[in-house]
Design a protein around this motif. Structure first.
Motif, PDB file in Angstrom:
ATOM      1  N   VAL A  12       0.828  -1.207   0.000  1.00  0.00           N
ATOM      2  CA  VAL A  12       0.000   0.000   0.000  1.00  0.00           C
ATOM      3  C   VAL A  12       0.864   1.259   0.000  1.00  0.00           C
ATOM      4  O   VAL A  12       2.014   1.248   0.441  1.00  0.00           O
ATOM      5  N   GLU A  13       0.278   2.330  -0.523  1.00  0.00           N
ATOM      6  CA  GLU A  13       0.869   3.667  -0.440  1.00  0.00           C
ATOM      7  C   GLU A  13      -0.081   4.534   0.382  1.00  0.00           C
ATOM      8  O   GLU A  13      -1.266   4.654   0.038  1.00  0.00           O
ATOM      9  N   PHE A  14       0.406   5.123   1.427  1.00  0.00           N
ATOM     10  CA  PHE A  14      -0.434   5.935   2.303  1.00  0.00           C
ATOM     11  C   PHE A  14      -0.372   7.387   1.864  1.00  0.00           C
ATOM     12  O   PHE A  14       0.701   7.957   1.672  1.00  0.00           O
ATOM     13  N   PHE A  15      -1.553   8.012   1.702  1.00  0.00           N
ATOM     14  CA  PHE A  15      -1.631   9.390   1.255  1.00  0.00           C
ATOM     15  C   PHE A  15      -1.956  10.364   2.373  1.00  0.00           C
ATOM     16  O   PHE A  15      -2.021  11.565   2.161  1.00  0.00           O
ATOM     17  N   GLY A  16      -2.207   9.855   3.564  1.00  0.00           N
ATOM     18  CA  GLY A  16      -2.544  10.743   4.669  1.00  0.00           C
ATOM     19  C   GLY A  16      -3.967  11.256   4.567  1.00  0.00           C
ATOM     20  O   GLY A  16      -4.806  10.701   3.868  1.00  0.00           O
ATOM     21  N   GLY A  17      -4.251  12.345   5.286  1.00  0.00           N
ATOM     22  CA  GLY A  17      -5.587  12.927   5.274  1.00  0.00           C
ATOM     23  C   GLY A  17      -5.828  13.713   4.005  1.00  0.00           C
ATOM     24  O   GLY A  17      -5.000  14.528   3.601  1.00  0.00           O
TER      25      GLY A  17
END
Length: 542
Positions: A12-17
């Motif tokens: 996964v790649e996390f994009f934050g809020g």
């Protein structure tokens, strides 16, 4: 793990809020707030654990509403499928479909349509899928040899070994759907994600039409040997209907009544001391001169099976008409690309297990064929503990059949069927319950159902939640003030990272990283997915 071994790890790649985007419920332009990540691949167990922490997918984009900030808090809702009893309005829809199939009755009486697709209407109408799509190449996502990875992980003494799994068998399925179960409600319980390690499933017990044994083993459920208390009026009505059904011989939605279906029907008729369930309406024999034939086919959508590919264009045309008529989209908006990314693409791996459903786990399209044509499609995920409803679209010409309600009831029946082979699979997830949006409250009518506490991730009966939501649109359901999230992040250094094609714990990556620290972002990601998923999934770092 429920699903068969061998699936590659989730990446996964996390994009934050996200910045605020348009809300499909209150129509606020920027009030809908969520965290998001792009799932390049995901195991069904990881996704099960994520939705048990309030996450939800749209295509390959996985998002989690920021519950205490978003304009319309979205609470994960699940129905206890094994204990579900159809309400009067639900039975009305089932009878309407039965009457239409057998007699061709198209009386378009006013119906209380429940749009089971609307739970992700905001996702369908916003553009965060496009602005958040990953730009990472496939080569960067391919980890190097396992032995190299193990050497890196062993650089840090605090890192734990992760058991690798073998190849997965991919199987297509268009199996028929039959199931029977009648139980009593179970008490609220923590989500499965609260367990750090899932114990291997118990061997399936000998087949029995009374599935209560599966619950009794865990000390849950009431005494199923005692009949339910019922009104004499209801008993008389049921006996009258049973007599009518016994006089009908022929087909079950156009298919010959065989084997388990025949036994199911006979068994359900014998239990005259219990309320009629979904199966009593769905799997009844039809007369030889039935006006219509209805079939429900389950086809794997990702990776696409041959049946899915063969029906893709017809399915897309139904979706296009649905979007134009029901959601008032312009003719050029519901493109094939949007359809594919939103309703066909999925990060879920196709997985199988000896004690799992015959069709396997993963993403599927449940196609409703009427007289040889697709009239509706339910997009679903089959996971270790549940069937998760993703979306529904249908031919607007058949709106009078209340297909939103009918498909939900069929999906509950399907869950009960899968439970026969996969004892752990016993819940039906309906997406999000949004109490602040009156048109979305109908999901609470599928009882018994539970809502997920947004702070401790413990399931709470909806009856206990509603008074709290009447007082405040955001609420902690767990009334134990000392209770905490049992699956919370405890060791940041154990978070698994994929960096330069090498798998390593965050403690090693942190030492190797050049440039500004990204610890705050990794900390936020791990806190949202929980310790267990953060140690199983691979967080991509460039």
């Amino acid at each position: 793990m429920a699903a068969g071994g061998g699936s590659s790890p989730s990446i996964v790649e996390f994009f934050g809020g996200e910045d605020g985007y348009r809300c499909g419920y209150c129509k606020s332009d920027t009030g809908n707030l969520s965290h998001g990540m792009w799932a390049h691949s995901m195991t069904v167990q990881d996704y099960q654990d994520l939705i048990d922490r309030g996450w939800r997918r749209s295509g390959k984009y996985v998002y989690k509403p920021i519950m205490n900030q978003t304009c319309c808090p979205q609470y994960t809702i699940r129905c206890q499928a094994l204990h579900f009893q159809a309400s009067k309005s639900h039975k009305k829809v089932l009878k309407k479909m039965l009457k239409f199939i057998s007699k061709g009755d198209v009386s378009k009486v006013a119906s209380e349509e429940e749009p089971m697709d609307s739970h992700i209407e905001d996702v369908a109408t916003c553009d965060f899928l496009y602005k958040s799509e990953s730009q990472v190449s496939q080569s960067e996502l391919t980890p190097l040899a396992v032995d190299h990875t193990e050497r890196v992980e062993n650089e840090d003494k605090d890192s734990g070994e992760t058991k690798e799994e073998g190849d997965v068998q991919k199987v297509e399925s268009d199996s028929a759907q039959i199931c029977a179960d009648k139980d009593t409600p179970i008490p609220a319980e923590p989500s499965h994600s609260a367990k750090a390690v899932r114990a291997p499933p118990k061997p399936a017990a000998a087949f029995s039409w009374d599935m209560g044994d599966f619950w009794k083993e865990d000390g849950k459920g009431a005494d199923l040997s005692k009949p339910l208390c019922r009104k004499a009026k209801d008993i008389r009505k049921e006996r009258k209907l049973q007599k009518l059904l016994q006089n009908q011989m022929g087909t079950v939605e156009g298919s010959q009544l065989q084997g388990d279906q025949a036994f199911l029907l006979q068994n359900s008729k014998s239990k005259t001391n219990q309320p009629k369930n979904i199966e009593d309406f769905v799997f009844v024999p039809l007369p030889d001169d039935a006006r219509h034939k209805l079939e429900v086919r389950v086809v794997r959508s990702s990776p696409p099976s041959s049946q899915f590919k063969a029906t893709f264009q017809e399915s897309y045309q139904v979706y296009k008409r649905y979007q134009m008529v029901i959601h008032k989209d312009p003719p050029d908006k519901p493109t094939i690309n949007q359809f594919t990314r939103f309703l066909c693409d999925s990060p879920l791996e196709a997985e199988h297990a000896p004690d799992g459903p015959e069709c396997g786990y993963g993403s599927f399209h449940q196609q409703y064929w009427l007289d040889g044509k697709i009239i509706a499609v339910g997009v679903i995920d089959i996971l270790p503990y549940c069937v998760s409803s993703v979306y529904l679209y249908y031919d607007p010409d058949f709106s009078f059949l209340s297909l939103g309600v009918y498909s939900a009831l069929r999906e509950i029946a399907f869950t009960r069927q899968l439970h026969e082979k996969a004892p752990d699979l016993c819940f039906y997830y309906m997406g999000f319950y949004i109490h602040s949006c009156p048109k979305m409250r109908y999901k609470g009518q599928y009882r018994p159902s539970d809502l997920l506490c947004p702070e401790t991730y413990v399931w709470t009966p909806i009856e206990q939640c509603l008074p709290l939501l009447e007082h405040s649109k955001y609420s902690r359901f767990n009334q134990d003030g000392k209770a905490v999230d049992e699956g919370r992040l405890k060791e940041l250094g154990r978070v698994r990272v994929l960096h330069k094609r090498t798998v390593m714990p965050y403690s090693v990556y942190k030492k190797r990283r050049k440039g500004p620290s990204d610890e705050a972002s990794v900390q936020q990601y791990a806190s949202l997915v929980g310790q267990t998923c953060s140690e199983r999934m691979l967080l991509f770092r460039s």
